[in-house]
Scaffold this motif. Structure first.
Motif, PDB file in Angstrom:
ATOM      1  N   ALA B 188     -59.559  -4.272 -27.051  1.00  0.00           N
ATOM      2  CA  ALA B 188     -59.668  -5.619 -27.254  1.00  0.00           C
ATOM      3  C   ALA B 188     -58.483  -6.026 -27.301  1.00  0.00           C
ATOM      4  CB  ALA B 188     -61.124  -5.845 -28.527  1.00  0.00           C
ATOM      5  N   ILE B 189     -58.027  -5.784 -28.076  1.00  0.00           N
ATOM      6  CA  ILE B 189     -56.452  -6.164 -28.322  1.00  0.00           C
ATOM      7  C   ILE B 189     -55.625  -6.293 -27.193  1.00  0.00           C
ATOM      8  CG2 ILE B 189     -54.341  -5.731 -29.527  1.00  0.00           C
ATOM      9  CD1 ILE B 189     -55.927  -7.330 -30.988  1.00  0.00           C
ATOM     10  N   PHE B 190     -56.233  -4.761 -26.357  1.00  0.00           N
ATOM     11  CA  PHE B 190     -55.570  -4.775 -24.855  1.00  0.00           C
ATOM     12  C   PHE B 190     -55.825  -5.696 -23.961  1.00  0.00           C
ATOM     13  CE2 PHE B 190     -54.914  -2.026 -20.902  1.00  0.00           C
ATOM     14  CZ  PHE B 190     -53.772  -2.324 -20.505  1.00  0.00           C
ATOM     15  N   ALA B 191     -56.966  -5.454 -23.537  1.00  0.00           N
ATOM     16  CA  ALA B 191     -57.279  -6.941 -23.081  1.00  0.00           C
ATOM     17  C   ALA B 191     -56.803  -7.536 -23.226  1.00  0.00           C
ATOM     18  CB  ALA B 191     -58.791  -7.012 -23.008  1.00  0.00           C
ATOM     19  N   MET B 192     -56.547  -8.476 -23.974  1.00  0.00           N
ATOM     20  CA  MET B 192     -56.426  -9.839 -24.638  1.00  0.00           C
ATOM     21  C   MET B 192     -55.125  -9.896 -24.235  1.00  0.00           C
ATOM     22  SD  MET B 192     -57.776 -10.528 -28.262  1.00  0.00           S
ATOM     23  CE  MET B 192     -56.989 -11.899 -29.289  1.00  0.00           C
ATOM     24  N   THR B 193     -54.256  -9.052 -24.654  1.00  0.00           N
ATOM     25  CA  THR B 193     -52.758  -9.394 -24.799  1.00  0.00           C
ATOM     26  C   THR B 193     -52.745  -8.965 -22.515  1.00  0.00           C
ATOM     27  OG1 THR B 193     -52.600  -6.841 -24.238  1.00  0.00           O
ATOM     28  CG2 THR B 193     -51.973  -7.761 -26.097  1.00  0.00           C
ATOM     29  N   LEU B 194     -53.537  -8.504 -21.509  1.00  0.00           N
ATOM     30  CA  LEU B 194     -53.091  -8.145 -20.855  1.00  0.00           C
ATOM     31  C   LEU B 194     -53.779  -9.624 -19.820  1.00  0.00           C
ATOM     32  CD1 LEU B 194     -52.365  -5.939 -19.163  1.00  0.00           C
ATOM     33  CD2 LEU B 194     -54.724  -5.574 -18.609  1.00  0.00           C
ATOM     34  N   ILE B 195     -54.178 -10.802 -20.592  1.00  0.00           N
ATOM     35  CA  ILE B 195     -55.059 -11.747 -19.767  1.00  0.00           C
ATOM     36  C   ILE B 195     -54.152 -13.465 -20.329  1.00  0.00           C
ATOM     37  CG2 ILE B 195     -57.301 -10.728 -19.099  1.00  0.00           C
ATOM     38  CD1 ILE B 195     -58.509 -12.421 -20.522  1.00  0.00           C
ATOM     39  N   SER B 196     -53.393 -12.572 -21.270  1.00  0.00           N
ATOM     40  CA  SER B 196     -53.407 -13.516 -22.187  1.00  0.00           C
ATOM     41  C   SER B 196     -51.138 -13.956 -22.053  1.00  0.00           C
ATOM     42  CB  SER B 196     -53.359 -13.553 -23.098  1.00  0.00           C
ATOM     43  OG  SER B 196     -52.601 -12.798 -24.226  1.00  0.00           O
ATOM     44  N   GLY B 197     -50.842 -13.535 -20.988  1.00  0.00           N
ATOM     45  CA  GLY B 197     -49.856 -13.492 -20.255  1.00  0.00           C
ATOM     46  C   GLY B 197     -48.092 -12.696 -21.327  1.00  0.00           C
ATOM     47  N   ALA B 198     -49.052 -10.715 -21.232  1.00  0.00           N
ATOM     48  CA  ALA B 198     -47.813 -10.224 -21.903  1.00  0.00           C
ATOM     49  C   ALA B 198     -46.942  -9.280 -20.745  1.00  0.00           C
ATOM     50  CB  ALA B 198     -48.691  -8.733 -22.609  1.00  0.00           C
ATOM     51  N   PHE B 199     -47.312  -8.616 -19.971  1.00  0.00           N
ATOM     52  CA  PHE B 199     -46.585  -8.708 -18.370  1.00  0.00           C
ATOM     53  C   PHE B 199     -46.723  -9.091 -17.479  1.00  0.00           C
ATOM     54  CE2 PHE B 199     -48.285  -5.373 -22.031  1.00  0.00           C
ATOM     55  CZ  PHE B 199     -46.688  -5.076 -22.476  1.00  0.00           C
ATOM     56  N   PHE B 200     -47.601  -9.805 -16.571  1.00  0.00           N
ATOM     57  CA  PHE B 200     -47.733 -11.076 -16.160  1.00  0.00           C
ATOM     58  C   PHE B 200     -48.182 -12.047 -16.661  1.00  0.00           C
ATOM     59  CE2 PHE B 200     -51.453  -8.104 -15.909  1.00  0.00           C
ATOM     60  CZ  PHE B 200     -52.052  -8.614 -15.569  1.00  0.00           C
ATOM     61  N   PRO B 201     -47.573 -13.559 -15.623  1.00  0.00           N
ATOM     62  CA  PRO B 201     -47.918 -14.969 -15.966  1.00  0.00           C
ATOM     63  C   PRO B 201     -49.549 -14.943 -15.749  1.00  0.00           C
ATOM     64  CG  PRO B 201     -46.632 -15.230 -14.696  1.00  0.00           C
ATOM     65  CD  PRO B 201     -46.931 -13.258 -14.288  1.00  0.00           C
ATOM     66  N   VAL B 202     -50.082 -15.641 -16.440  1.00  0.00           N
ATOM     67  CA  VAL B 202     -51.307 -15.523 -16.547  1.00  0.00           C
ATOM     68  C   VAL B 202     -52.015 -16.576 -15.087  1.00  0.00           C
ATOM     69  CG1 VAL B 202     -52.632 -16.218 -18.841  1.00  0.00           C
ATOM     70  CG2 VAL B 202     -51.770 -18.168 -17.709  1.00  0.00           C
ATOM     71  N   SER B 203     -51.191 -17.344 -14.348  1.00  0.00           N
ATOM     72  CA  SER B 203     -51.612 -17.702 -13.701  1.00  0.00           C
ATOM     73  C   SER B 203     -51.579 -16.710 -12.253  1.00  0.00           C
ATOM     74  CB  SER B 203     -50.510 -18.776 -12.841  1.00  0.00           C
ATOM     75  OG  SER B 203     -48.910 -17.843 -12.691  1.00  0.00           O
ATOM     76  N   VAL B 204     -51.379 -15.613 -11.723  1.00  0.00           N
ATOM     77  CA  VAL B 204     -51.967 -14.749 -10.732  1.00  0.00           C
ATOM     78  C   VAL B 204     -53.118 -14.048 -11.612  1.00  0.00           C
ATOM     79  CG1 VAL B 204     -48.853 -14.105 -11.781  1.00  0.00           C
ATOM     80  CG2 VAL B 204     -50.776 -12.666 -11.920  1.00  0.00           C
ATOM     81  N   LEU B 205     -53.394 -14.811 -12.220  1.00  0.00           N
ATOM     82  CA  LEU B 205     -54.659 -14.279 -12.347  1.00  0.00           C
ATOM     83  C   LEU B 205     -55.991 -14.972 -11.342  1.00  0.00           C
ATOM     84  CD1 LEU B 205     -54.642 -13.431 -16.203  1.00  0.00           C
ATOM     85  CD2 LEU B 205     -55.307 -12.203 -14.856  1.00  0.00           C
ATOM     86  N   PRO B 206     -57.335 -14.664 -11.305  1.00  0.00           N
ATOM     87  CA  PRO B 206     -58.722 -15.220 -10.950  1.00  0.00           C
ATOM     88  C   PRO B 206     -58.572 -16.781 -11.282  1.00  0.00           C
ATOM     89  CG  PRO B 206     -59.515 -12.807 -10.516  1.00  0.00           C
ATOM     90  CD  PRO B 206     -57.228 -12.858 -11.774  1.00  0.00           C
ATOM     91  N   ASP B 207     -59.140 -17.823 -10.814  1.00  0.00           N
ATOM     92  CA  ASP B 207     -58.838 -18.791 -12.081  1.00  0.00           C
ATOM     93  C   ASP B 207     -59.724 -18.882 -13.566  1.00  0.00           C
ATOM     94  OD1 ASP B 207     -58.032 -20.133 -10.238  1.00  0.00           O
ATOM     95  OD2 ASP B 207     -59.674 -21.117  -9.279  1.00  0.00           O
ATOM     96  N   TRP B 208     -61.278 -17.813 -13.009  1.00  0.00           N
ATOM     97  CA  TRP B 208     -62.184 -17.649 -14.286  1.00  0.00           C
ATOM     98  C   TRP B 208     -61.364 -16.550 -15.590  1.00  0.00           C
ATOM     99  CZ3 TRP B 208     -63.658 -12.857 -16.062  1.00  0.00           C
ATOM    100  CH2 TRP B 208     -63.532 -11.708 -14.684  1.00  0.00           C
ATOM    101  N   LEU B 209     -60.382 -16.075 -15.033  1.00  0.00           N
ATOM    102  CA  LEU B 209     -59.899 -15.285 -15.692  1.00  0.00           C
ATOM    103  C   LEU B 209     -58.754 -15.822 -16.760  1.00  0.00           C
ATOM    104  CD1 LEU B 209     -60.433 -12.782 -16.966  1.00  0.00           C
ATOM    105  CD2 LEU B 209     -59.019 -11.108 -15.518  1.00  0.00           C
TER     106      LEU B 209
END
Lengths: 212, 273
Positions: B188-209
Motif C-alpha cells: 500500500a505504501i509503495f503504491a501511495m508513493t508511486l502515484i503521489s509523485g515519488a519518482f515521476f510527476p503525478v501529471s503524467v498519470l491518467p486523470d483518475w489516478l
C-alpha cells in the motif's frame, strides 16, 4: 500472614476461567494472596500454572472471572507497577543486548529517569551477584544465566507481588540460594510461583494443586 | 474491560524504547551498512537516468530544477515514509515472535508510550539517511541547495515522519491482531508513493489516478519537501496538510493499537513463538 493495607489482598483471583478455543485450561479458580504470603502453584504439565501466571501479569485476559493486583485490574498500568514477573525467561529478552542493557531498559520503563534506573540495576546486580553475567550479550548466556537476569528483572521497581514461573528450574545451588535469600530480604512482598519442584514448594507457606 | 484514555507519554519511557531499538539496530552492523548503501545506489542510478534523459522530459517537475533533484527527494522521502510506516509493523511482529512483547506488556507502560517509542528508531535512522543522501547529491552530483529553507526542511522532515508514523502504528495494530499485515502495508505504501509523485510527476498519470494521487498524504510530503529544498518557500501549505493529517490520524492509530493490544491479550497472541 500479614494482610495488605486495608485488609485488601495484594492478589485477588475470582472465578478465573481461561480457555483456548474449546479447551478449558483453567476453570473457576479462586485465589487470594496477602502481603508477605508465598503460594506455590503445583501441577503436571498442561494443568494451567503458566496460564494463571500470564493472567496475573495481564498478558492474557480471563475468559471469565477477574484478576486484581493491588486492587487494580490485571494488565492495567497500576497493576503492572505493583507486580514483578519472570515468565519464559529464555524468550523474553533482547538477546543481542547485554544483561545490563536489558535490565536498564526495563528499569527505565518503571522509573522513567535513567539515573534512578541505573542506580537500581547496580544495586540488584550486586545483591544477586550477577556481575559476570550482565556484562555478556544474552545470546551467549546459558538458560540458567538468563533465568538469573529474569529474576533480577522481576525485582526491579520494588513490586508488592512477584510472579515467578519455575524460578529455580535451571539454577545451580548457589544461584538458588541467592534467589531465596533475595526473597527473604523482602518479607512484605507476596510471591506466587509455578513449580514442579518439592524444594520450591517447601519455601512457600501454601500451595495450590492443579489438575490437568 | 479496560478503557482507553489517550495520554502524553513519559519521555523517559519512550526514550528507553528508542534507545533499546537503536542498540539492537547497531548490533546488526552489516544490515545497517547495507540499508545505507542501497539508498546510495538508488541515488546513483537516478543520477544516471537523469543524465541519460537530460532535457527530454515534457512533464512539469514542479519546483525541482532537474529530474535528478526531483527523484532524489523521491528517494529520501520514501526512505522516511517506509521506515516510519512499514518499519513499525515489522518491529511489533519481531517482538511477538521473540516473546519480548509479553515481557514488555507486563511492565507499567502506556500504549501511547509503546506506540511513540516504537517510532523513535525509524525516525532517527531515516532522518540520518535523508541527510546523507541530500549531502551526497550536493557534494557528488551538483545538487543546488542555495535556495534551501533549512527550517522548512526540518519542519517537513518531522511532519512527514509524524504523519507516516500514524500508518506505522495502525499497521502495528493490524499485525498484533492478525499476525500479518506488514506485506500488505508495504504494498500500500509503495503504491501511495508511486502515484503521489515519488519518482515521476503525478501529471503524467491518467486523470483518475492523478486525482487519487493528489489526495494522498504522501503527495504533500513530496511537494512540501521539494519546495523547502529547492525554492526555499511554498512548503507551508503542505506542512499544514500534513499537520492536519497527523493530528487526526495519530490519535486514531494509537486507539487502534490499544484495541489490538486488548484483542491480542484476549486471544493469547502477544507471544507467537
Amino acid at each position: 500472614m500479614a494482610p495488605a493495607a486495608g485488609d485488601q489482598p495484594i492478589l485477588s483471583v475470582r472465578g478465573l476461567t481461561r480457555s483456548f478455543g474449546d479447551q478449558v485450561i483453567v476453570r473457576d479458580l479462586d485465589l487470594q494472596v496477602n502481603a508477605g504470603e508465598r503460594v506455590a502453584l503445583r501441577g503436571p504439565n498442561g494443568s494451567g500454572k503458566t496460564t494463571i501466571l500470564r493472567c496475573i501479569t495481564g498478558a492474557l485476559l480471563p475468559t471469565a472471572g477477574e484478576v486484581r493486583v493491588g486492587g487494580h485490574e490485571a494488565g492495567s498500568q497500576a497493576a503492572s507497577r505493583a507486580l514483578g514477573a519472570s515468565l519464559s525467561q529464555d524468550r523474553s529478552f533482547y538477546l543481542r543486548l547485554t544483561g545490563h542493557e536489558n535490565l536498564l531498559f526495563f528499569a527505565q520503563l518503571r522509573h522513567g529517569s535513567r539515573a534512578g534506573a541505573l542506580a537500581q540495576v547496580r544495586a540488584l546486580v550486586e545483591e544477586l551477584e550477577i556481575e559476570d553475567i550482565v556484562v555478556k550479550r544474552l545470546d551467549s548466556c546459558s538458560t540458567g544465566m538468563l533465568q538469573q537476569v529474569g529474576f533480577a528483572r522481576a525485582l526491579l521497581g520494588a513490586p508488592q507481588l512477584f510472579v515467578l514461573d519455575e524460578p529455580t528450574r535451571s539454577l545451580d545451588q548457589g544461584a538458588k540460594g541467592r534467589l531465596w535469600a533475595a526473597l527473604e530480604r523482602r518479607p512484605e512482598t507476596a510471591v506466587v510461583i509455578a513449580t514442579h519442584l518439592p524444594d520450591d514448594v517447601e519455601h512457600c507457606g501454601r500451595h495450590v494443586d492443579l489438575r490437568s | 474491560m479496560s478503557t482507553f484514555a489517550l495520554s502524553l507519554p513519559r519521555p523517559g519511557a519512550a526514550m528507553a524504547l528508542t534507545r533499546r531499538d537503536i542498540q539492537v539496530y547497531l548490533s546488526y552492523r552489516f544490515m545497517m551498512t547495507l540499508d545505507l548503501w542501497i539508498g546510495v545506489l538508488d541515488v546513483i542510478v537516478y543520477y544516471f537516468i537523469s543524465e541519460t534523459f537530460e532535457g527530454a522530459t515534457t512533464a512539469s517537475l514542479g519546483n525541482a530544477p532537474s529530474y535528478f533533484a526531483f527523484a532524489l527527494v523521491g528517494i529520501a522521502v520514501t526512505v522516511v515514509i517506509e521506515a516510519t510506516s512499514v518499519g513499525v509493523g515489522s518491529k511489533i511482529r519481531e517482538e511477538q515472535l521473540t516473546g519480548t512483547l509479553e515481557a514488555l506488556v507486563a511492565q507499567p507502560i502506556k500504549t501511547t508510550e509503546m506506540a511513540v517509542g516504537l517510532c523513535g528508531l525509524p525516525f532517527a535512522i531515516s532522518t540520518l539517511r535523508v541527510a546523507i543522501y541530500i549531502l551526497l547529491g550536493a557534494i557528488a552530483f551538483g545538487l543546488d541547495l542555495s535556495n534551501t529553507d533549512w527550517a522548512g526542511f526540518v519542519v517537513m522532515l518531522v511532519l512527514i515522519s509524524t504523519a507516516m508514523s500514524a500508518i506505522g502504528i495502525a499497521t502495528a495494530a493490524v499485525v498484533l491482531a492478525i499476525q500479518r499485515g506488514q506485506t500488505v502495508a508495504g504494498l500500500a505504501i509503495f503504491a501511495m508513493t508511486l502515484i503521489s509523485g515519488a519518482f515521476f510527476p503525478v501529471s503524467v498519470l491518467p486523470d483518475w489516478l492523478e486525482a487519487i494521487g493528489n489526495l494522498m498524504p504522501t503527495k504533500f510530503a513530496f511537494d512540501g519537501f521539494r519546495s523547502a529544498l529547492f525554492e526555499g518557500s511554498g512548503w507551508e501549505d503542505d506542512a499544514l496538510m500534513l499537520l492536519a493529517f497527523s493530528v487526526t490520524a495519530v490519535p486514531l492509530a494509537i486507539w487502534l493499537f490499544d484495541r489490538a493490544m486488548l484483542l491480542a491479550r484476549r486471544w493469547g497472541r502477544l507471544a507467537q513463538y
